[in-house]
Motif scaffolding. Structure first.
Motif, mmCIF file in Angstrom:
data_model
loop_
_atom_site.group_PDB
_atom_site.id
_atom_site.type_symbol
_atom_site.label_atom_id
_atom_site.label_comp_id
_atom_site.label_asym_id
_atom_site.label_seq_id
_atom_site.Cartn_x
_atom_site.Cartn_y
_atom_site.Cartn_z
ATOM 1 N N ASN A 1 0.823 -1.195 -0.046
ATOM 2 C CA ASN A 1 -0.003 -0.026 0.124
ATOM 3 C C ASN A 1 0.891 1.208 0.033
ATOM 4 N N ALA A 2 0.509 2.121 -0.909
ATOM 5 C CA ALA A 2 1.157 3.461 -1.049
ATOM 6 C C ALA A 2 0.338 4.681 -0.634
ATOM 7 N N GLN B 1 -6.410 3.172 -9.621
ATOM 8 C CA GLN B 1 -5.214 4.210 -9.377
ATOM 9 C C GLN B 1 -4.303 4.147 -10.647
ATOM 10 N N LEU B 2 -4.006 2.755 -10.864
ATOM 11 C CA LEU B 2 -2.716 2.213 -11.540
ATOM 12 C C LEU B 2 -3.402 1.852 -13.064
ATOM 13 N N PRO B 3 -3.834 2.487 -13.897
ATOM 14 C CA PRO B 3 -4.313 2.017 -15.061
ATOM 15 C C PRO B 3 -3.588 1.791 -16.495
ATOM 16 N N ILE C 1 -3.165 10.662 -1.890
ATOM 17 C CA ILE C 1 -3.323 9.765 -2.898
ATOM 18 C C ILE C 1 -2.773 8.458 -2.590
ATOM 19 N N ARG C 2 -3.681 7.481 -2.346
ATOM 20 C CA ARG C 2 -3.545 5.955 -2.170
ATOM 21 C C ARG C 2 -3.780 4.960 -3.008
ATOM 22 N N LEU C 3 -2.734 4.224 -3.020
ATOM 23 C CA LEU C 3 -2.470 3.046 -4.188
ATOM 24 C C LEU C 3 -2.380 1.577 -3.425
ATOM 25 N N HIS C 4 -3.024 0.724 -4.063
ATOM 26 C CA HIS C 4 -2.511 -0.645 -3.538
ATOM 27 C C HIS C 4 -2.321 -1.813 -4.732
#
Length: 331
Positions: free
Chosen positions: A163-164, A269-271, A316-319
Motif C-alpha cells: 500500500n502506498a 489508480q494504476l491504469p 493519494i492512496r494506491l495498492h
C-alpha cells in the motif's frame, strides 16, 4: 509457534526488514536504506521477485538500483531532457541516464525511515516506511513540493499487500506520476511455455525506450494478452505499453510445466502497464503506472495519458498485491 514474524536485521551492512509467514513458507525482505526496495519475495516454495546477488551491488553497480527487486518510481520511466511544464511551472529534473534522460526518479535509491514494524494473527507481518522531501533539500530544488511517501508492506496468508500513501504537504498543487517496477522471477531459459494474462483494452505505440509515438488502439496483441499470451520468445529489452480495463485488475504469469502462477493485483489508480523483459536477469516486469511514459510532454488530453496533479494537503492512496497460485497436476 506464531504464524507471523517481522524483524529488523543487518545484512551486508544494511538494515533489512524480514516478514515471515510460516504457514505458507512465505518470506518478504526489503531494504529501507536503498529506496525501501522489496528485493525478495518467496511464497509457497516459489521465488516471486528476482533479487540481486549482493545487496551492495544496488549501491555500487551502474543502474543496479533500477534492475532488481521492486523499485518505487516517481516519476516512472523516462522524461526527455528531464524537462516538463505543469500548471504553469517549469520543472527540470537531474539527468541520470545518457544521453539526456531522467529515469525513474530518486525514491528508489535514497534511504527511507521505518515508522512501524510488527506481526499478529489478525494483520499478519507488516512494516511501514516513509520518505519526506522536506528532509532532502537538494530534491526540493527541482521538485519544490513537500511530498510525503508512506509504503506499507503486509504479508498475510501468503499474499504480499503493498500500500502506498502519497501526501502533498506543501502549499501548491504538484504534478503526480507514480509507479512500481517489480522484477518477477520467470524462467526464460527453461524452454517451457510462459503465459501472460493482462486485462488490457488498448496498446500504445512506443519506441524501444517506451516513449509514446501515437494514440492507443485495440490491437491483436491486446486480444491475445487477454486470452493468454505466450511470452517465452518475448524479445530481451522489448517493451509494450498497455491501458488496462477499468477497475481493479489481476495479471498473471503462468509457468505451465511447473504448475504454478504468479498473480499481481492492481488498483484502478494504476491504469497503465509497461511490459518489459530485461536482458540481465531471468525476469519479466509488469510495471503499473499512473501515467504513460513522459505524459507531461505529450500533446494529448490528460484523461487519456494519466496527467494529473496532487493538490495541497491531498493524499493519494494506491495498492497492489502479489501471490502464488499452485495448479493441480490434473488441470
Amino acid at each position: 509457534m506464531f504464524q507471523y514474524a517481522a524483524r529488523s536485521v543487518i545484512k551486508e551492512g544494511f538494515t533489512v526488514i524480514e516478514l515471515h509467514d510460516a504457514a505458507t513458507g512465505s518470506v518478504a525482505e526489503l531494504v529501507p536504506d536503498i529506496g525501501s526496495n522489496l528485493y525478495r519475495f518467496d511464497s509457497r516454495g516459489q521465488r516471486v521477485i528476482v533479487s540481486p546477488d549482493r545487496l551492495t551491488s544496488l549501491k555500487t553497480s551502474d543502474s543496479a538500483v533500477f534492475r532488481y527487486g521492486t523499485p518505487i518510481l516517481f516519476p516512472p520511466n523516462r522524461v526527455k531532457e528531464g524537462r516538463f511544464t505543469y500548471a504553469g511551472r517549469d520543472y527540470e529534473l537531474p539527468l541520470n541516464e545518457p544521453p539526456d534522460y531522467h529515469l525513474h526518479g530518486e525514491l528508489c535509491s535514497r534511504p527511507w525511515e521505518v515508522v512501524e514494524l510488527g506481526a499478529n494473527d489478525q494483520e499478519g507481518a507488516f512494516v511501514s516506511t516513509r520518505f519526506q522531501y522536506s528532509a532532502h533539500p537538494d530534491v526540493l530544488q527541482y521538485w519544490p513540493h513537500e511530498m510525503e511517501f508512506t509504503m506499507t508492506y503486509r504479508l498475510v496468508e501468503g499474499v504480499l499487500h503493498v500500500n502506498a500513501s502519497i501526501r502533498n504537504a506543501g502549499e501548491h498543487e504538484a504534478p503526480f506520476a507514480f509507479g512500481f517496477h517489480p522484477y518477477f522471477a520467470v524462467p526464460f531459459d527453461s524452454g517451457e511455455d510462459l503465459v501472460l494474462t493482462v486485462p488490457a483494452v488498448e496498446e500504445w505505440p512506443i519506441t524501444n525506450l517506451s516513449f509514446v509515438t501515437g494514440l492507443p488502439r485495440a490491437t491483436e496483441l491486446v486480444e491475445r494478452v487477454n486470452e493468454g499470451l505466450n511470452i517465452s520468445d518475448y524479445r530481451p529489452l522489448g517493451c509494450t505499453m498497455l491501458t488496462l480495463a477499468e477497475g481493479d485488475s489481476v495479471c498473471r504469469i503462468s509457468m505451465k510445466s511447473r504448475n504454478y502462477t504468479i498473480a499481481y493485483r492492481l488498483c484502478e489508480q494504476l491504469p497503465y502497464m509497461l511490459l518489459f523483459r530485461p536482458d540481465w536477469a531471468q525476469a519479466y516486469s509488469l510495471e503499473p503506472y499512473t501515467y504513460v511514459t513522459d505524459a507531461f510532454n505529450l500533446p494529448y488530453e490528460p484523461d487519456l495519458t494519466g496527467v494529473r496533479g496532487i493538490g495541497a494537503g491531498e493524499t493519494i492512496r494506491l495498492h497492489t498485491a502479489m501471490w502464488v497460485e499452485q495448479h493441480s497436476l490434473f488441470e
